[in-house]
Enzyme design. Sequence first.
Site, PDB file in Angstrom:
ATOM      1  N   ASP A  53     -11.114   2.345   3.596  1.00 45.26           N
ATOM      2  CA  ASP A  53     -11.734   1.207   3.191  1.00 45.26           C
ATOM      3  C   ASP A  53     -13.197   0.971   3.233  1.00 45.26           C
ATOM      4  O   ASP A  53     -13.698  -0.170   2.771  1.00 45.26           O
ATOM      5  CB  ASP A  53     -11.364   0.559   4.602  1.00 45.26           C
ATOM      6  CG  ASP A  53      -9.977  -0.165   4.612  1.00 45.26           C
ATOM      7  OD1 ASP A  53      -9.584  -0.625   3.407  1.00 45.26           O
ATOM      8  OD2 ASP A  53      -9.413  -0.471   5.632  1.00 45.26           O
ATOM      9  N   LYS A  66       0.792  -0.967  -0.031  1.00 39.49           N
ATOM     10  CA  LYS A  66       0.001  -0.146  -0.097  1.00 39.49           C
ATOM     11  C   LYS A  66       0.890   1.296  -0.068  1.00 39.49           C
ATOM     12  O   LYS A  66       0.630   2.100  -0.786  1.00 39.49           O
ATOM     13  CB  LYS A  66      -1.008  -0.018   1.271  1.00 39.49           C
ATOM     14  CG  LYS A  66      -1.950  -1.219   1.083  1.00 39.49           C
ATOM     15  CD  LYS A  66      -2.840  -1.309   2.326  1.00 39.49           C
ATOM     16  CE  LYS A  66      -3.753  -2.778   2.137  1.00 39.49           C
ATOM     17  NZ  LYS A  66      -4.561  -2.883   3.327  1.00 39.49           N
ATOM     18  N   GLN A  98      -4.865  -1.527   9.454  1.00 36.93           N
ATOM     19  CA  GLN A  98      -4.761  -2.929   8.816  1.00 36.93           C
ATOM     20  C   GLN A  98      -5.379  -3.798   9.738  1.00 36.93           C
ATOM     21  O   GLN A  98      -5.191  -3.955  10.955  1.00 36.93           O
ATOM     22  CB  GLN A  98      -2.993  -3.063   8.594  1.00 36.93           C
ATOM     23  CG  GLN A  98      -2.854  -4.266   7.769  1.00 36.93           C
ATOM     24  CD  GLN A  98      -3.380  -4.510   6.123  1.00 36.93           C
ATOM     25  OE1 GLN A  98      -3.702  -3.371   5.569  1.00 36.93           O
ATOM     26  NE2 GLN A  98      -3.810  -5.633   5.739  1.00 36.93           N
TER      27      GLN A  98
HETATM   28  N1  GUN Z   1      -6.696  -6.884   5.776  1.00 33.09           N
HETATM   29  C1  GUN Z   1      -7.118  -7.444   4.707  1.00 33.09           C
HETATM   30  N2  GUN Z   1      -8.074  -6.927   3.820  1.00 33.09           N
HETATM   31  C2  GUN Z   1      -7.836  -5.766   4.326  1.00 33.09           C
HETATM   32  C3  GUN Z   1      -8.519  -4.534   3.653  1.00 33.09           C
HETATM   33  O1  GUN Z   1      -9.119  -4.359   2.726  1.00 33.09           O
HETATM   34  N3  GUN Z   1      -8.563  -3.497   4.526  1.00 33.09           N
HETATM   35  C4  GUN Z   1      -7.732  -3.482   5.718  1.00 33.09           C
HETATM   36  N4  GUN Z   1      -7.780  -2.399   6.433  1.00 33.09           N
HETATM   37  N5  GUN Z   1      -7.132  -4.834   6.190  1.00 33.09           N
HETATM   38  C5  GUN Z   1      -7.407  -5.772   5.693  1.00 33.09           C
END
Ligand code: GUN
Length: 305
Positions: free
Chosen positions: A120, A53, A97
């Site tokens: 998100d 990311k 996360q």
């Molecule tokens: N962990 C796995 N997928 C995601 C996601 O789409 N967003 C976040 N914040 N954590 C994750």
Amino acid sequence: MAQLLDGKAYADQMLEEVRIAVEARKKDGLAPPCLAVVLVGEDPASQVYVKGKVAACAKTGIRSVERRPPSDISQSDLNLLIESLNSDPGVDGILVQLPLPKHLDSKAALHRISPAKDVDGFHPLNQGHLFEGLPGLRPCTPSACMRMLKSYGVDMKGQRALVLGRSEIVGKPMALMLLEEHATVTIAHSRTVDLPGVCREADILVAAIGKPGLVEGSWIKPGAVVVDVGINRVMDVPLGERIFVAEPGKLEKLREKGSVLCGDVRFGEAMQVAGAVTPVPGGVGPLTIAGLMMNTLEACENRGA
Ligand code: GUN
């Protein structure tokens, strides 16, 4: 042989679109968008995802800040951290996360994020906007999958779409987005009776259940569009021998390296039956990150920052 839906190539196009928009902001004397990523603890898989990311931010010109509290952070300290990012005018998007360590309440943390910075799309207000068909920040994986399907000219209207998996991150929002495009939507899950039979009805099959190689070629309607959201690490050779029958190269790699990534769909079998399939890796994974960059840009522009 099915068409390959190249998620990686489409994600690169999305990133380029974001990069151009960020560049234009800078030319206008505006600050680039800023994403704050909160990674609690040392979970190795989460570290890899966060690295991806942050790298995508660098590629698109988005500023990123990382907050890495220790795994034993208390709920109230995590809440304070989120509040401080909420009130920071330099931060446009906040991503916590997942998964969080077990002692923490993920929902309580996610609900603390300001809906305007919720890149998100997990906050109930944004979920409600999606439910009502209103604009708003939407979960990255399903929204990027929908963009890609549209770019490949997949007509969803009146088609039978099956979403396999009912998570709040992918399954439920994906079902709503397919419905918005006038598909006839079914959500199936681990307790669905006759999963193979239900899958066989689907013109569009989205697998997001997190079970390596669950969907066999014989479960797929000939010509169907298959989107494989699963990203599973397989280390078990006997399992690999069952699910990689039509992918000898993958089995060989598993034996050689001790682990491989694969989706919820048996890719080699699907390629022989389906009309179009996303691979794993190189399918939905890169799309999710590109969706996050799009959301960060959108959050920034909506805030008028
Ligand atoms: N962990 C796995 N997928 C995601 C996601 O789409 N967003 C976040 N914040 N954590 C994750």
